[in-house]
Design an enzyme around this catalytic site. Structure first.
Site, PDB file in Angstrom:
ATOM      1  N   ASP A 189      52.411 -18.348   2.839  1.00  0.00           N
ATOM      2  CA  ASP A 189      53.764 -18.902   2.978  1.00  0.00           C
ATOM      3  C   ASP A 189      54.247 -18.785   4.414  1.00  0.00           C
ATOM      4  OD1 ASP A 189      53.984 -19.771   0.440  1.00  0.00           O
ATOM      5  OD2 ASP A 189      55.332 -18.196  -0.262  1.00  0.00           O
TER       6      ASP A 189
ATOM      7  N   ARG B  76      60.187 -11.468  -9.015  1.00  0.00           N
ATOM      8  CA  ARG B  76      60.873 -12.742  -8.711  1.00  0.00           C
ATOM      9  C   ARG B  76      61.594 -13.273  -9.963  1.00  0.00           C
ATOM     10  NH1 ARG B  76      58.937 -18.756  -6.759  1.00  0.00           N
ATOM     11  NH2 ARG B  76      60.230 -18.888  -4.944  1.00  0.00           N
TER      12      ARG B  76
ATOM     13  N   TRP C  69      49.208 -25.461  -8.175  1.00  0.00           N
ATOM     14  CA  TRP C  69      49.307 -24.424  -9.225  1.00  0.00           C
ATOM     15  C   TRP C  69      49.660 -23.109  -8.545  1.00  0.00           C
ATOM     16  CZ3 TRP C  69      45.587 -24.084 -13.954  1.00  0.00           C
ATOM     17  CH2 TRP C  69      45.738 -22.852 -14.613  1.00  0.00           C
ATOM     18  N   ASP C  70      50.887 -22.687  -8.748  1.00  0.00           N
ATOM     19  CA  ASP C  70      51.394 -21.492  -8.069  1.00  0.00           C
ATOM     20  C   ASP C  70      51.347 -20.288  -9.011  1.00  0.00           C
ATOM     21  OD1 ASP C  70      52.617 -19.965  -6.108  1.00  0.00           O
ATOM     22  OD2 ASP C  70      54.376 -21.271  -5.899  1.00  0.00           O
TER      23      ASP C  70
ATOM     24  N   ASP D 287       0.820  -1.216   0.000  1.00  0.00           N
ATOM     25  CA  ASP D 287       0.000   0.000   0.000  1.00  0.00           C
ATOM     26  C   ASP D 287       0.855   1.268   0.000  1.00  0.00           C
ATOM     27  OD1 ASP D 287       0.993   0.132   2.472  1.00  0.00           O
ATOM     28  OD2 ASP D 287      -0.897  -0.095   3.549  1.00  0.00           O
TER      29      ASP D 287
ATOM     30  N   TRP E 122      52.361 -10.446   1.397  1.00  0.00           N
ATOM     31  CA  TRP E 122      52.939 -11.786   1.385  1.00  0.00           C
ATOM     32  C   TRP E 122      53.237 -12.225   2.830  1.00  0.00           C
ATOM     33  CZ3 TRP E 122      57.813 -13.441   3.062  1.00  0.00           C
ATOM     34  CH2 TRP E 122      58.081 -14.808   2.800  1.00  0.00           C
TER      35      TRP E 122
ATOM     36  N   ASP F 163      57.547 -29.922  -4.984  1.00  0.00           N
ATOM     37  CA  ASP F 163      57.322 -28.494  -5.208  1.00  0.00           C
ATOM     38  C   ASP F 163      58.282 -27.961  -6.270  1.00  0.00           C
ATOM     39  OD1 ASP F 163      57.065 -25.461  -4.274  1.00  0.00           O
ATOM     40  OD2 ASP F 163      55.494 -26.557  -3.223  1.00  0.00           O
TER      41      ASP F 163
HETATM   42  C1  DGJ Z   1      55.390 -19.847  -3.386  1.00  0.00           C
HETATM   43  C2  DGJ Z   1      54.530 -20.863  -2.708  1.00  0.00           C
HETATM   44  O1  DGJ Z   1      53.584 -20.251  -1.902  1.00  0.00           O
HETATM   45  C3  DGJ Z   1      55.414 -21.811  -1.909  1.00  0.00           C
HETATM   46  O2  DGJ Z   1      54.630 -22.712  -1.189  1.00  0.00           O
HETATM   47  C4  DGJ Z   1      56.328 -22.511  -2.857  1.00  0.00           C
HETATM   48  O3  DGJ Z   1      55.597 -23.325  -3.720  1.00  0.00           O
HETATM   49  C5  DGJ Z   1      57.145 -21.494  -3.631  1.00  0.00           C
HETATM   50  N1  DGJ Z   1      56.334 -20.519  -4.262  1.00  0.00           N
HETATM   51  C6  DGJ Z   1      57.987 -22.195  -4.685  1.00  0.00           C
HETATM   52  O4  DGJ Z   1      58.641 -21.300  -5.486  1.00  0.00           O
END
Ligand code: DGJ
Length: 760
Positions: A554, A449, A483-484, A51, A205, A372
């Site tokens: 990390d 890097r 997969w990084d 309403d 990081w 790794d």
């Molecule tokens: C960053 C990842 O977070 C780590 O666990 C490891 O896999 C390094 N890279 C390897 O370069």
């Protein structure tokens, strides 16, 4: 509840009511102007009255007006999907540039459609599964100034206190003009008040998921990423919590973007205390060419609304992601408990060393060995070889299949690390295709890097990387990939895209990433993928669609991880949060913590180890064996139970959390102590969400993961009075001097089990 009941449409007044037992979302078409006005988003309303009392209208001198009356200014209307610059001067959700250079849009309501289930957005991550318990409302609007169509999608399901929204822009096939979409957020929510705190997760990081909470201000507050990934810095998840809301009570709106690329989350409070929340792809360097006959689909936003505090919000996201986002091949399934060689060896390993690690891992009961970084090209440091996905015969002279079969023979699964999106200049791939690197050939291209980003907006690049990965995956049985992704995109330029398409790069890039995930899933259906981006640099709900778990950080220190995992749990279920026990002194912070505490923190996530297990003492190996057996026993509860935060590591020296499964009546509670105080005050830990009338067996779990003597206690007592920690030495003072030494960085677990009756 039937799905047909989920969306009610008042066809006469064009009022749309999406609801389930928990929430109502209500909006309408304003007849005079054909624009959409939000009425309400909150706890369930049975039957909204029509309403007119839901309209908020006030004569506001100074407004620009759309029509002849004095109240139709979009600046004063709570809208569904606003645009800047007609009569609204707040931030819009989208913007279109017309051939004349103007941005004056006039989308008007045209029609609606209700369909069963969740929209299928192809490779763009989207809610899925259980179409029989969801319904979608699509509103179609036409632009009076062009042949463009806008569709707004709203999905609701029968169980969760949330709706899912997205938008589609289309240019008609009959059109002769290309229009530029310069902003296309996924959703907008205008709320009628501003008594909220903005909560978001920020970091960098090795310190991701830090919680920040601050009151809204008049003006704008925004969180974003323009790094090509959702980023360590800000997470595409925010909450608006009523200023009096805490973990256990109060109204909270949560908003998450199912997307892994650049994003913007913005909250704007106007001068009348109206709050505008919007979320979607970041408009920074974004322009999409809407050529005739094409469409642009935005990612989905999940918008929750709960009244049971931050925990209530998290429960909805956890449940929804587990059932409607994470691939059902992996969701709620037992996760292999893994060992990863990164912190054990870094780049310095050979087959003998890896097999020594694997042999010990098998002996203590681990399930999966993950190799790794450093197994490919000539990668003895992080200076090269990315993009050369062939095994390094210096380290593994007998080849990868030889190592993998030895590991399989031990009874372990095998996982392998890739960083598919990156390229090093010392590789054959770069020599053959320098133009496959992102960056302008005549301008500076920064490295991160020591590496560069491949142009995943170019389908040829994605195919070439897929072929390299597929060759490895066909060469031997690989069960799992990590997969990084270790750097962000800067100086964004695609040598592949035309000049006018450069604004599409970031989105096309992330669609290329999703495409590679899809190709891998199609070709290797048993392959499980963990996502990672230098830790939690791309920890988002978009990734969760493809990779059921993500390496959260990390930083593997247990005490730092309390914050990271606590923060992550705001928006993500435990089964998404990868957590490992690592060595002491910890490699990131140098802290020495007990093995028990490291395990007791990491098990509240997807559990694993990342240390040189061959260097541990027999006593430590025995403890790890017990830890693994305990986690296996508790894993179903940990991955599928309701996770509730009890005390925050951001504010308390004694953080705590619990997992509880209502159906089985089982629970696991963890109480931590960061620093050990002398002569401490009493400590009580109140549990949450139990059945108050239920009798429970509460059992302290000792340092060897053995159950102590249970006590019987009612749920109401555990929730109101709580668990009492102190031991009573009053009758036996001599014992006090022989008590177990209190210490820093301690943890304590309790098991909970519902039992038939209270037999005290
Ligand atoms: C960053 C990842 O977070 C780590 O666990 C490891 O896999 C390094 N890279 C390897 O370069």
């Amino acid at each position: 509840m039937q799905t047909t009941d989920l969306i009610q449409v008042d066809q006469q007044h064009l009022v749309f009511h999406l609801h389930n037992d928990k929430i109502s979302y209500l909006f309408r078409v304003i007849p005079e102007i054909g624009q959409l006005e939000n009425y309400y988003y909150g706890p369930r309303i049975q039957q909204p009255s029509l309403d007119g009392h839901l309209n908020e209208r006030e004569l506001r001198p100074g407004n620009n007006l759309l029509t002849g009356n004095y109240t139709t200014s979009l600046e004063a209307i709570r809208q569904e999907y606003p645009v800047f610059g007609t009569t609204d001067f707040r931030q819009g959700a989208y913007a279109i540039r017309y051939p004349d250079g103007d941005e004056i849009t006039a989308f008007k309501y045209a029609s609606y459609q209700v369909t069963a289930g969740y929209p299928d957005l192809g490779e763009l991550p989207h809610a899925r599964y259980g179409d029989e318990t969801a319904a979608t409302l699509t509103i179609t609007l036409h632009d009076e100034n062009s042949p463009l169509t806008l569709q707004l999608h709203y999905t609701i399901n029968t169980t969760n206190a949330l709706i899912i929204r997205s938008s589609t822009f289309s240019n008609s096939p009959q059109s002769e003009t290309t229009y530029q979409l310069t902003k296309a957020l996924s959703a907008n929510l205008d709320l009628p008040n501003a008594d909220y705190d903005l909560i978001h997760l920020h970091g960098a990081w090795a310190k991701e998921m830090q919680i920040q909470r601050q009151p809204l201000m008049v003006g704008r507050m925004s969180i974003d990423s323009d790094r090509g990934a959702s980023s360590h810095q800000h997470n595409p998840f925010i909450a608006l919590a009523a200023t009096n809301a805490d973990e256990q009570q109060g109204q909270v709106y949560g908003a998450a973007l199912l997307y892994s690329g650049n994003f913007l989350a913005q909250v704007e409070v106007d001068n009348y205390a109206v709050t505008r929340l919007s979320l979607g792809i970041s408009p920074t360097q974004f322009t999409w060419q809407l050529t005739p006959g094409t469409s642009f689909q935005t990612p989905e936003v999940v918008l929750s609304c709960t009244t049971t505090g931050l925990n209530g919000m998290s429960h909805e996201f956890h449940d929804f992601y587990r059932r409607h986002l994470i691939d059902q091949r992996w969701a709620d399934q037992p996760k292999p408990i893994l060992i990863n060689n990164w912190e054990a060896t870094y780049f310095d390993f050979n087959e003998t060393k890896l097999l020594q690690l694997a042999t010990k891992a098998q002996a203590v009961g681990l399930d999966l060995f993950v190799l790794d970084d450093g197994w490919f090209g000539r990668r003895d440091s992080d200076t090269g070889s990315l993009g050369n996905w062939t095994v390094d015969r210096h380290k593994l002279p007998a080849g990868l299949p030889h190592l993998v079969s030895a590991i399989h023979q031990l009874g372990l699964k095998f996982g392998l690390w890739f960083e598919p999106e990156m390229i090093s200049t010392d590789t054959p791939l770069f020599q053959a295709h320098p133009e496959w690197r992102l960056g302008h050939p005549d301008k500076n291209i920064s490295h991160g890097r020591n590496q560069y980003v491949l142009d995943f907006s170019n389908p040829q690049v994605v195919t070439a990387i897929f072929e390299q990965m597929a060759a490895i995956l066909h060469s031997t049985k690989i069960d799992y990939i990590k997969w990084d992704m270790n750097r962000y995109i800067s100086e964004a330029f695609s040598p592949y895209l035309a000049a006018q398409q450069q604004g599409e790069l970031y989105h096309r890039y992330i669609m290329g990433v999703y495409h590679l995930y899809s190709l891998l899933a199609q070709s290797f259906p048993e392959l499980m993928i963990e996502s990672c981006a230098g830790g939690g640099g791309r920890f988002d709900a978009g990734m969760l669609y493809y990779a059921p778990q993500a390496w959260a950080s990390d930083d593997t220190d247990a005490i730092e991880r309390l914050k990271i995992q606590y923060g992550a749990s705001l928006g993500y279920p435990l089964q998404a949060i990868s957590s490992h026990v690592s060595a002491v002194p910890n490699h990131q912070v140098g802290r020495i913590t007990p093995l028990q505490t490291r395990g007791d923190v990491a098990m509240f996530g997807t559990f694993g180890y990342e240390l040189d297990i061959t260097k541990l003492s027999e006593a430590e190996l025995a403890q790890i064996k017990r830890q693994i057996a305990f986690v296996k026993q508790q894993q179903h509860l940990l991955l599928t139970g309701e996770f509730t935060r009890l005390a925050s590591p951001f504010t308390s020296n004694q953080p705590a959390w619990q997992v509880y499964d209502r159906q089985s009546g089982r629970g696991l509670i963890a109480a931590y102590q960061i620093l050990s105080p002398a002569n401490p005050p009493y400590r009580r830990l109140r549990l949450q969400g139990l059945d108050p009338e239920q009798t429970y067996q509460l059992t302290r779990i000792d340092a060897h993961y053995q159950l102590g003597q249970p006590i019987l206690v009612h749920g109401d007592e555990l929730m109101n009075l709580g668990i009492i920690f102190s031991e009573d030495y009053s009758e036996r003072t001599a014992d006090y001097w022989n008590r177990p030494q209190p210490h820093d960085f301690a943890s304590q677990l309790f098991a909970l089990k519902a039992v038939a009756d209270l037999q005290l």
